[in-house]
Design an enzyme around this catalytic site. Structure first.
Site, PDB file in Angstrom:
ATOM      1  CE  LYS A   1      16.749   6.340   2.026  1.00 49.99           C
ATOM      2  NZ  LYS A   1      16.313   6.341   0.623  1.00 49.99           N
TER       3      LYS A   1
ATOM      4  CG  ASP B   1      -1.734  -1.161   1.423  1.00 46.70           C
ATOM      5  OD1 ASP B   1      -2.332  -1.584   0.421  1.00 46.70           O
ATOM      6  OD2 ASP B   1      -1.784  -1.714   2.543  1.00 46.70           O
TER       7      ASP B   1
ATOM      8  CG  ASP C   1      20.533   4.165  -5.748  1.00 47.76           C
ATOM      9  OD1 ASP C   1      19.921   4.620  -4.751  1.00 47.76           O
ATOM     10  OD2 ASP C   1      21.625   4.614  -6.136  1.00 47.76           O
TER      11      ASP C   1
END
Lengths: 372, 372
Positions: A278, A79, A304
């Site tokens: 991250k 979602d 990536d």
């Protein structure tokens, strides 16, 4: 329903002494390779005479090879899309073909799309403007940067001391926007006399500083390194970093990112910073509260970089897809899988570098999306 | 003659089954702990029924506890003294008590004393001036810095391309003094517009550069990091460092050294530099040619850092003595020995961190020297 991890099990049968081993190659198909140990245990239980001899993880499935039904089932399996920017949608000002179409199509299909970037040079407002100028239909609430996350984290922990920042104005603004007093903004240039420099630097130290926050800073300089290291002599001062990406790689040059600045400070202080961007789970905890009600499996990370994007997804038990237009590609994934399969590195952190899925580019993904 | 390493051997006798082990604690005294395996083998040969159960290395001997005869024998065991500066003779401008007396007394006793420092901020001329102002009777040929060594190394390998230097004027001068063309000297300050900065930096790149040389540089800045990293994209460009010391620690502040700069570049390029200063063997190869005829055991390294000074000595099979007035002390040595004895880390490099001898300060050494 969808198959994306193949496991090759080599089975040892208890045969006669001379023919001790007979290897049978069985492919176990399951939707989540982290559940494979469960599958294997079940398999072993049901066939008590066999022993698992070797387990090997194979490459993530390239979703461009999915048939229409499998692809559709996959699209229905999430979602929320957490999409990286540089290397996925664009490289600086070079927007990749199909990128906006993919984002808009996913939005049209009812997905909530967030752009999540460790890049802390552009503000959320600038990110939105860049998106709108390039036909990405996204609003400011869809924009999450590691700088924004840093501010949210400081608010979350109710931090209330001064902050010494090595970072862009964008990062300083994010910290100020949550009510903090920030020092260290902008250039801090060394003077020619080193003894005077040291005297100046020490004179500028502020006892009320309770955290050193490091992001990308093109005004990074020796005086900034000096101050950061000396603030961190006090063990009550926190060491925080937006991200530790080494660099952004352009075809003809390498652009250093915050990782090199963090590495320099860490070299001296021997302190590991708390990283907010991250692959840290903190990013989700402080910026995706609106989505906290959903199952982790309903999130898809698009990225990536294996050590930031994909690991971030795996740290949160999200689904992950590697896009081949940036830093890492399938050769990198293969090398990591080989290491695991050869028993050379099977730590949990290494396994977290492996994406669930792969697509070569946004252009490829656009083509797939048009087929449904 | 002189005793400085104690080895505790626990011996297993082949006794009756019930009393399988009887441990006897024997202290083997020998002048060089690296020869202990020889001693042990000899011992075992002569008593074939015993087996070595456990070997433990104990602390280096504190030479202040030597009696007059042992101390004199030790002084006679070396001809060349390779003495570190910061943390041993002085800390910046604070000259340690007894330091000049020790150096002068050793010279009077016929020792050749060299000051060998990884510090590349002061020229050999300035080092000599500092020495003479503080009553150290030493000439310019007794001064060796990692910056000087870098120049000698470049000459040694007949390097003839341009050099991009991140370092002090002293380092740049040393490179120019061996005929090289140096770029990168002095400040390189970022401008406010990042795109313009990148354009400028790339425009200043010089195709004739064949090496990036990094030392300590208080003008270190993002543009310098950017250029270094981009020069190193070319695999023919060498990456050299004067030293990788993390910092110089003052009582009230920490002064970052070249290590943090090297760590930042390495974080991006993943390239290990060739290090010329201590602990590298290269330093001796290129700066101590006049002493090359001597046995390694006739050299004594005097230092305060285990991972630079002491390892440098051990890399060259020199004798080594730790002085307790700088970065490392006997607690650090004890921790390393414990690690080795517990089998947690017994790599050759770890063993090289252990000095042969210890003295708490130059003042203590002065007192010993006055007694003979």
């Amino acid at each position: 329903i969808h198959i994306h991890t193949y496991l090759t099990l080599y089975i040892t049968f208890g045969l006669s002494r001379r023919k001790k081993y007979k290897l049978i190659n069985i492919i176990v198909q399951c939707s989540d390779f982290r559940k494979t140990s469960e599958c294997i245990n079940l398999f072993i239980k049901q066939a008590s005479t066999i022993k698992v001899h070797k387990m090997s993880i194979q490459l993530p499935a390239d979703i461009s090879s999915y048939d229409r039904t499998t692809f559709k089932a996959w699209i229905n399996s999430f979602d929320v899309v957490l999409c990286d920017c540089d290397g996925v949608l664009w490289l600086h000002n070079d927007i990749y073909e199909g990128a906006s179409d993919v984002v808009n199509k996913l939005t049209d299909l009812g997905k909530k799309v967030y752009l999540i970037t460790n890049n802390n040079m552009a503000s959320r407002q600038e990110m939105r403007e860049k998106c709108q100028a390039n036909n990405f239909k996204l609003e400011i609430e869809n924009m999450i940067s590691s700088a924004f996350a840093m501010g949210q984290y400081m608010k979350h922990i109710k931090f209330n001391k001064k902050v010494y920042v090595i970072g862009s104005n964008v990062l300083a603004n994010e910290l100020e926007s949550v009510g903090l007093t920030v020092i260290g903004r902008g250039p801090d240039v060394a003077i020619d006399s080193l003894p005077d420099q040291v005297k100046n630097d020490l004179g500028q130290m502020d006892d009320e500083v309770g955290a050193v926050v490091v992001g990308f800073d093109h005004h990074y300089s020796f005086p900034k390194l000096f101050k950061a290291v000396n603030y961190l002599r006090n063990e009550n001062v926190k060491f925080l970093a937006t991200n530790t990406d080494e660099s952004i790689d352009f075809p003809f040059f390498t652009f250093p990112d915050a990782g090199a600045i963090v590495a320099g400070i860490k070299n001296i202080t021997k302190i590991d910073p708390i990283v907010i961007g991250k692959p840290s789970k903190i990013l989700s905890d402080v910026t995706l509260k609106d989505e906290a009600h959903r199952e982790p499996k309903r999130f898809l990370v698009v990225g990536d970089r294996l050590n930031t994007d994909i690991m971030y997804g795996n740290n949160n038990n999200y689904q992950t897809i590697l896009v081949g237009t940036g830093v890492h590609n399938m050769t990198d994934v293969q090398q990591i899988i080989d290491k695991i399969n050869n028993g050379k590195d099977s730590t949990e952190d290494t396994k977290k570098l492996i994406p669930d899925f792969y697509i070569s580019s946004m252009k490829e993904l656009k083509i797939k999306l048009e087929s449904i």
